[in-house]
Design a protein around this motif. Sequence first.
Motif, PDB file in Angstrom:
ATOM      1  N   ARG A   1      -5.251  -2.820   1.974  1.00  0.00           N
ATOM      2  CA  ARG A   1      -5.265  -2.282   3.334  1.00  0.00           C
ATOM      3  C   ARG A   1      -4.590  -3.219   4.488  1.00  0.00           C
ATOM      4  O   ARG A   1      -3.922  -2.757   5.189  1.00  0.00           O
ATOM      5  CB  ARG A   1      -6.734  -1.767   3.887  1.00  0.00           C
ATOM      6  N   TYR A   2      -5.153  -4.299   4.453  1.00  0.00           N
ATOM      7  CA  TYR A   2      -4.541  -5.506   5.147  1.00  0.00           C
ATOM      8  C   TYR A   2      -3.086  -5.483   5.102  1.00  0.00           C
ATOM      9  O   TYR A   2      -2.114  -5.684   6.083  1.00  0.00           O
ATOM     10  CB  TYR A   2      -5.319  -6.981   5.191  1.00  0.00           C
TER      11      TYR A   2
ATOM     12  N   GLU B   1       3.836  -4.147   8.321  1.00  0.00           N
ATOM     13  CA  GLU B   1       4.425  -3.471   9.601  1.00  0.00           C
ATOM     14  C   GLU B   1       4.238  -4.297  10.798  1.00  0.00           C
ATOM     15  O   GLU B   1       5.302  -4.431  11.551  1.00  0.00           O
ATOM     16  CB  GLU B   1       3.545  -2.204   9.715  1.00  0.00           C
ATOM     17  N   ARG B   2       3.266  -5.138  10.910  1.00  0.00           N
ATOM     18  CA  ARG B   2       3.093  -5.959  12.021  1.00  0.00           C
ATOM     19  C   ARG B   2       4.300  -6.933  12.109  1.00  0.00           C
ATOM     20  O   ARG B   2       4.805  -7.338  13.079  1.00  0.00           O
ATOM     21  CB  ARG B   2       1.866  -6.604  12.285  1.00  0.00           C
TER      22      ARG B   2
ATOM     23  N   MET C   1      -1.026  -2.901   6.703  1.00  0.00           N
ATOM     24  CA  MET C   1      -1.034  -3.227   8.060  1.00  0.00           C
ATOM     25  C   MET C   1      -0.152  -4.268   8.439  1.00  0.00           C
ATOM     26  O   MET C   1       0.775  -4.285   9.345  1.00  0.00           O
ATOM     27  CB  MET C   1      -2.466  -3.248   8.568  1.00  0.00           C
TER      28      MET C   1
ATOM     29  N   GLU D   1     -10.806  -8.707  10.277  1.00  0.00           N
ATOM     30  CA  GLU D   1     -10.495  -7.841   9.580  1.00  0.00           C
ATOM     31  C   GLU D   1     -11.581  -7.611   8.663  1.00  0.00           C
ATOM     32  O   GLU D   1     -12.188  -8.719   7.848  1.00  0.00           O
ATOM     33  CB  GLU D   1      -9.282  -8.374   8.695  1.00  0.00           C
TER      34      GLU D   1
END
Length: 103
Positions: free
Chosen positions: A65-66, A72-73, A69, A34
């Motif tokens: 940003r991470y 959601e993961r 993401m 990442e």
Amino acid sequence: MAVVLQIDFTFPVHMMGEALTQGAQQLAHSINEEPGFISKIWTENTHTARAGGIYIFTTQALAQRYASMHTERVAAMGATDIKANIFDINTELTDINHGHYQK
């Protein structure tokens, strides 16, 4: 300046421990790729059914940003009550306590 990203969530207890260790190997390796990632400590508590991690990123923008993401993961993996917090690092005090926050 490096920042700390703290993420934790409610997670099925049966998916923690050895199940998580075995099932998240590929995920763990992918996190290393990442942008801005420095390190992660994986956390889990089977008594409270909470899991997550403490991450260090090079910038707040990359940590955010991470976090977006990853939220959601982990939701797709069955996590609920997901919390993400970003903190600045007090480098002077962290250095006294041997904290590692630089690549």
